[in-house]
Design a protein around this motif. Sequence first.
Motif, PDB file in Angstrom:
ATOM      1  N   PHE A  68     -39.294  -6.006  45.909  1.00  0.00           N
ATOM      2  CA  PHE A  68     -38.436  -4.913  45.464  1.00  0.00           C
ATOM      3  C   PHE A  68     -38.826  -4.461  44.064  1.00  0.00           C
ATOM      4  O   PHE A  68     -39.398  -5.228  43.296  1.00  0.00           O
ATOM      5  CB  PHE A  68     -36.964  -5.370  45.424  1.00  0.00           C
ATOM      6  N   PRO A  69     -38.457  -3.236  43.705  1.00  0.00           N
ATOM      7  CA  PRO A  69     -38.651  -2.818  42.309  1.00  0.00           C
ATOM      8  C   PRO A  69     -37.727  -3.644  41.407  1.00  0.00           C
ATOM      9  O   PRO A  69     -36.743  -4.220  41.881  1.00  0.00           O
ATOM     10  CB  PRO A  69     -38.246  -1.338  42.314  1.00  0.00           C
ATOM     11  N   GLU A  70     -38.031  -3.679  40.115  1.00  0.00           N
ATOM     12  CA  GLU A  70     -37.158  -4.403  39.191  1.00  0.00           C
ATOM     13  C   GLU A  70     -35.747  -3.837  39.283  1.00  0.00           C
ATOM     14  O   GLU A  70     -35.551  -2.617  39.357  1.00  0.00           O
ATOM     15  CB  GLU A  70     -37.669  -4.285  37.754  1.00  0.00           C
ATOM     16  N   HIS A  71     -34.778  -4.741  39.282  1.00  0.00           N
ATOM     17  CA  HIS A  71     -33.375  -4.346  39.397  1.00  0.00           C
ATOM     18  C   HIS A  71     -32.501  -5.427  38.777  1.00  0.00           C
ATOM     19  O   HIS A  71     -32.921  -6.561  38.617  1.00  0.00           O
ATOM     20  CB  HIS A  71     -32.990  -4.118  40.867  1.00  0.00           C
ATOM     21  N   ASN A  72     -31.285  -5.039  38.434  1.00  0.00           N
ATOM     22  CA  ASN A  72     -30.295  -5.954  37.862  1.00  0.00           C
ATOM     23  C   ASN A  72     -30.861  -6.787  36.714  1.00  0.00           C
ATOM     24  O   ASN A  72     -30.626  -7.986  36.624  1.00  0.00           O
ATOM     25  CB  ASN A  72     -29.707  -6.857  38.949  1.00  0.00           C
ATOM     26  N   LEU A  73     -31.595  -6.121  35.835  1.00  0.00           N
ATOM     27  CA  LEU A  73     -32.169  -6.815  34.683  1.00  0.00           C
ATOM     28  C   LEU A  73     -31.061  -7.152  33.693  1.00  0.00           C
ATOM     29  O   LEU A  73     -30.242  -6.303  33.345  1.00  0.00           O
ATOM     30  CB  LEU A  73     -33.238  -5.950  34.020  1.00  0.00           C
ATOM     31  N   VAL A  74     -31.046  -8.382  33.249  1.00  0.00           N
ATOM     32  CA  VAL A  74     -30.012  -8.849  32.336  1.00  0.00           C
ATOM     33  C   VAL A  74     -29.897  -7.911  31.130  1.00  0.00           C
ATOM     34  O   VAL A  74     -30.899  -7.476  30.573  1.00  0.00           O
ATOM     35  CB  VAL A  74     -30.282 -10.317  31.910  1.00  0.00           C
ATOM     36  N   GLY A  75     -28.660  -7.530  30.822  1.00  0.00           N
ATOM     37  CA  GLY A  75     -28.405  -6.657  29.691  1.00  0.00           C
ATOM     38  C   GLY A  75     -28.597  -5.174  29.941  1.00  0.00           C
ATOM     39  O   GLY A  75     -28.338  -4.365  29.060  1.00  0.00           O
ATOM     40  N   SER A  76     -29.003  -4.794  31.133  1.00  0.00           N
ATOM     41  CA  SER A  76     -29.266  -3.376  31.426  1.00  0.00           C
ATOM     42  C   SER A  76     -28.032  -2.700  32.035  1.00  0.00           C
ATOM     43  O   SER A  76     -27.115  -3.359  32.534  1.00  0.00           O
ATOM     44  CB  SER A  76     -30.440  -3.247  32.400  1.00  0.00           C
ATOM     45  N   TRP A  77     -28.042  -1.355  32.030  1.00  0.00           N
ATOM     46  CA  TRP A  77     -27.002  -0.581  32.698  1.00  0.00           C
ATOM     47  C   TRP A  77     -26.947  -0.952  34.178  1.00  0.00           C
ATOM     48  O   TRP A  77     -25.865  -1.061  34.761  1.00  0.00           O
ATOM     49  CB  TRP A  77     -27.291   0.913  32.522  1.00  0.00           C
TER      50      TRP A  77
END
Length: 185
Positions: A68-77
């Motif tokens: 998958f593409p990057e997702h739910n990155l800590v600290g992100s919107w």
Amino acid sequence: MTKALLIIDYTNDFVASNGALTCGTSAQKIESTIVRLADQFLEADDYVLLPTDTHQPNDQFHPEHKLFPEHNLVGSWGHELYGKLASWYTTHQESKRVWQFAKNRYSAFQNTNLDNYLRERGITELWLTGVCTDICVLHTAIYAYNLNYKLTVPEVGVATFTPQGQEWALAHFKDCLGATVIPVN
């Protein structure tokens, strides 16, 4: 009997129209049901748990990196809870019956303290909501089944990318895991 509502991965990246890995409209449609159930569970002195997919940027060792593409990155919107649930959580986060926690695999049990948390509180019944029905909700359900938890899945409380994935997962919950699937009203 004390029970827990799990609201799985209901974040901007999975739900918002511009999320990195969004289920889109199907996930947005379950928002009111999820918030209503959260209110009902707290009013009944039950628990509301928010297992939240959490990733580090550029983590080439995580198996999802290739899928998958990057997702739910800590600290992100994208990692923030979506819409009305975000407001609900802000209002209730100090409750001893509300717990948001990070997970790094599909199942909310894998690499977390969820099973201990539930057993310490005598919780044997889980209601599963959130996204994605045929990925994280499914893997959480399988793990819970193997730990002998009683499962309930409100059909209007889960969503995924395709109607086929939704239909298959709902049938699997009922036919293979013995879950009670509450149909659309």
